[in-house]
Design an enzyme around this catalytic site. Structure first.
Site, PDB file in Angstrom:
ATOM      1  CE1 TYR A 172       6.137  -0.538 -11.681  1.00 22.57           C
ATOM      2  CE2 TYR A 172       5.466   0.535 -13.619  1.00 22.57           C
ATOM      3  CZ  TYR A 172       5.365  -0.253 -12.770  1.00 22.57           C
ATOM      4  OH  TYR A 172       4.020  -1.075 -12.547  1.00 22.57           O
TER       5      TYR A 172
ATOM      6  CD  GLU B 152      -3.400  -1.560  13.829  1.00 18.01           C
ATOM      7  OE1 GLU B 152      -4.120  -1.957  14.425  1.00 18.01           O
ATOM      8  OE2 GLU B 152      -2.365  -1.190  14.259  1.00 18.01           O
TER       9      GLU B 152
ATOM     10  CB  CYS C  94      13.735 -10.273 -13.536  1.00 15.45           C
ATOM     11  SG  CYS C  94      13.343 -10.718 -12.105  1.00 15.45           S
TER      12      CYS C  94
ATOM     13  CD  GLU D 285      11.757   0.357  -9.169  1.00 12.67           C
ATOM     14  OE1 GLU D 285      12.421  -0.118 -10.014  1.00 12.67           O
ATOM     15  OE2 GLU D 285      10.577  -0.406  -8.622  1.00 12.67           O
TER      16      GLU D 285
ATOM     17  CE  LYS E 265      13.863  -2.960  -8.145  1.00 14.94           C
ATOM     18  NZ  LYS E 265      13.053  -2.970  -9.240  1.00 14.94           N
TER      19      LYS E 265
ATOM     20  CG  HIS F 105      -2.720  -2.673  17.953  1.00 16.74           C
ATOM     21  ND1 HIS F 105      -2.569  -1.608  16.920  1.00 16.74           N
ATOM     22  CD2 HIS F 105      -2.573  -2.128  18.967  1.00 16.74           C
ATOM     23  CE1 HIS F 105      -2.194  -0.465  17.862  1.00 16.74           C
ATOM     24  NE2 HIS F 105      -1.969  -1.007  18.991  1.00 16.74           N
TER      25      HIS F 105
ATOM     26  CB  CYS G  45      13.190  -7.649 -10.633  1.00 14.41           C
ATOM     27  SG  CYS G  45      12.369  -7.697 -12.044  1.00 14.41           S
TER      28      CYS G  45
END
Ligand code: NDP
Length: 449
Positions: free
Chosen positions: A179, A443, A43, A183, A51, A438, A48
């Site tokens: 994945y 939302e 990682c 990516e 990346k 908003h 991760c």
């Protein structure tokens, strides 16, 4: 009672191993951790973290173009320098590697910079020939990229090498459609490489909600990524000019400058000596464990990707924490694998939690689905015809939200917060009762009708 050199010996200083080591040490255990590469694991060192930094870097390509619509004077020849980004990212990896090492040091965990193999239920042998004993052994050796066997596969790279490229490839072929493939397809495409993504089947990101991955496919194709499906790798041949010709089933060969394999990851169990403790790996090479991460040898546990349960960093961390709490903290803890949120940092990113629409229909029968298919206002002003899609999957009988799936800007950031509500078992009604914030994209989650 037998006397051991350590209370705990951890093999592998990645996310799971480091968490288990430092928490066990904090509980008072005498702990050592062996790492043959760099403290931090996949990682932090080659996954991760670097990346995500490349994803940030890549997104500037679009942001700079869009900036003109927002009044900014961005030069037409806005140049990108790969080496600058690469070196800055690698420097940050160095920083994190030091931080992880310092955390272990501060907790009094002894770091052994060598490969370790299991030579008994309570015994580990280090590469320098030393043998040490431990009351508990934790295996957290992670996983490595799987490279399909085919002629010329030695010409390909994996995500491990992608962070160290000397230069950006003009043309890259990525094998796999999970994945890592999606990516890196987004990253290289944004940097201007011509990207071809090939997969053995006709789906991308198997396991994700169909509508969401269809949207990613459609947007990726619009951005110029070339997809080839039902294409099984046949081989790679290096041409006289240094380029690589990739042969595959059902399609003409593709000539590129770089081939990257992103075809899944294999647990790191080879040569680990597990047989010396009577542990047999499964057909994927993973270590079978029970709910407490215990192997068939009572003194040996395993956490993270090496067990091939859920190959995600936060899950490995939870497993490492649960191990330490249970074994040294007198707090028996098990990881709850329900409703684990996940994200793909593609361009745009997608994220999901809970059941897909298909899974819910199979499992619950009666299902109600709400969709919001919208163009984020930033994309409208930027003249970017790229739509986000949010899907809420509810139990038709109770109204409980059993799945939430999204693709669009900041989807992972939004989903992490919404995942709390899904995990807590809230209903669609509870979402509806929440006043919208908003203007935001999030939302949409409380405005679905
Ligand atoms: P994935 O499992 O995501 O995808 C593997 C891809 O390779 C699929 O498209 C699959 O095809 C294909 N494939 C599998 N085996 C073969 C084979 N023998 N020959 C040819 N193609 C094959 O793997 P990745 O390598 O992308 O990532 C590994 C894991 O790492 C992920 O599953 C994920 O858990 C984790 N990860 C998580 C990230 C995140 O959280 N954002 C980022 C990166 C990795 P098909 O499915 O069509 O059969």
């Amino acid at each position: 009672m037998a006397d051991y050199d350590y209370d705990l010996f951890v093999i592998g200083a990645g996310s799971g191993g480091v968490r288990a080591a430092r928490v066990s040490a904090a509980y008072g255990a005498k702990v050592a951790i062996a790492e043959e590469h760099r403290v931090g694991g996949t990682c932090v060192i080659r996954g991760c973290v670097p990346k995500k930094l490349l994803v940030y870097g890549a997104h500037f390509a679009e942001d700079l173009r869009d900036a003109r619509r927002f009044g900014w004077d961005v030069p037409a020849d806005c140049a990108f320098d790969w080496v600058t980004l690469r070196d800055n990212v690698l420097a940050d990896v160095d920083r994190l590697n030091k931080a992880y090492t310092a955390t272990l040091d501060n907790h009094g965990v002894e770091i052994v910079h060598t490969r370790a193999t299991v030579t008994g239920g309570n015994e580990v042998t280090l590469d320098d020939g030393r043998t040490v004993t431990a009351r508990h052994i934790l295996i957290a050796t992670g996983a490595r990229p799987m490279v399909p066997s085919c002629p010329g596969n030695e010409h390909g790279i994996t995500s491990n090498e992608a962070f160290h490229l000397d230069a950006l490839p003009h043309r890259i072929l990525i094998a796999g459609a999970g994945y890592i493939a999606n990516e890196f397809a987004g990253i290289f495409n944004a940097f201007g490489s011509k990207v071809t993504l090939i997969n053995r089947t006709d789906v991308i990101l198997r396991g994700y909600d169909e509508s969401i991955r269809d949207r990613l496919l459609q947007i990726s194709m619009t951005k110029g990524i070339d997809f080839r499906f039902n294409a099984e790798f046949r081989g790679i041949e290096r041409q006289d000019d240094g380029s690589l010709s990739v042969a595959m089933t059902n399609h003409d060969p593709v000539v590129v400058d770089c081939v990257m394999f992103a075809t899944g990851r294999l647990p790191n169990t080879e040569g680990l000596g597990l047989e010396n403790a009577g542990i047999q790996v499964d057909d994927k090479g993973a270590i079978p464990v029970d709910e407490d991460s215990r192997t068939t040898c009572p003194s040996i546990h395993a956490v993270g990707d090496v067990t091939n349960r859920v190959q995600l960093t936060p899950v490995a961390i939870r497993e490492g924490q649960a191990f330490a709490d249970t074994v040294f903290g007198n707090k028996p803890t098990r990881v709850d694998y329900g409703c684990i949120p996940s994200a793909v940092f593609s361009d745009p990113p997608m994220a999901g939690v809970g059941m897909t629409e298909g899974e819910a229909k199979n499992k619950l029968g009666s299902v109600k689905v709400y969709l919001s298919d919208f163009r984020p206002m930033k994309n409208v002003l930027a003249n970017r015809n790229e739509r986000a899609l949010y899907k809420m999957v509810c139990d038709g009988d109770t109204g409980r939200v059993v799945g939430l799936h999204m693709i669009g800007p900041e989807a992972p950031e939004i989903l992490q917060a919404a995942a709390v509500a899904v995990k807590a078992g809230l209903t669609k009604d509870a979402f509806d009762q929440t006043v919208a914030l908003h203007p935001s994209m999030a939302e949409e989650l409380v405005l679905m009708r």
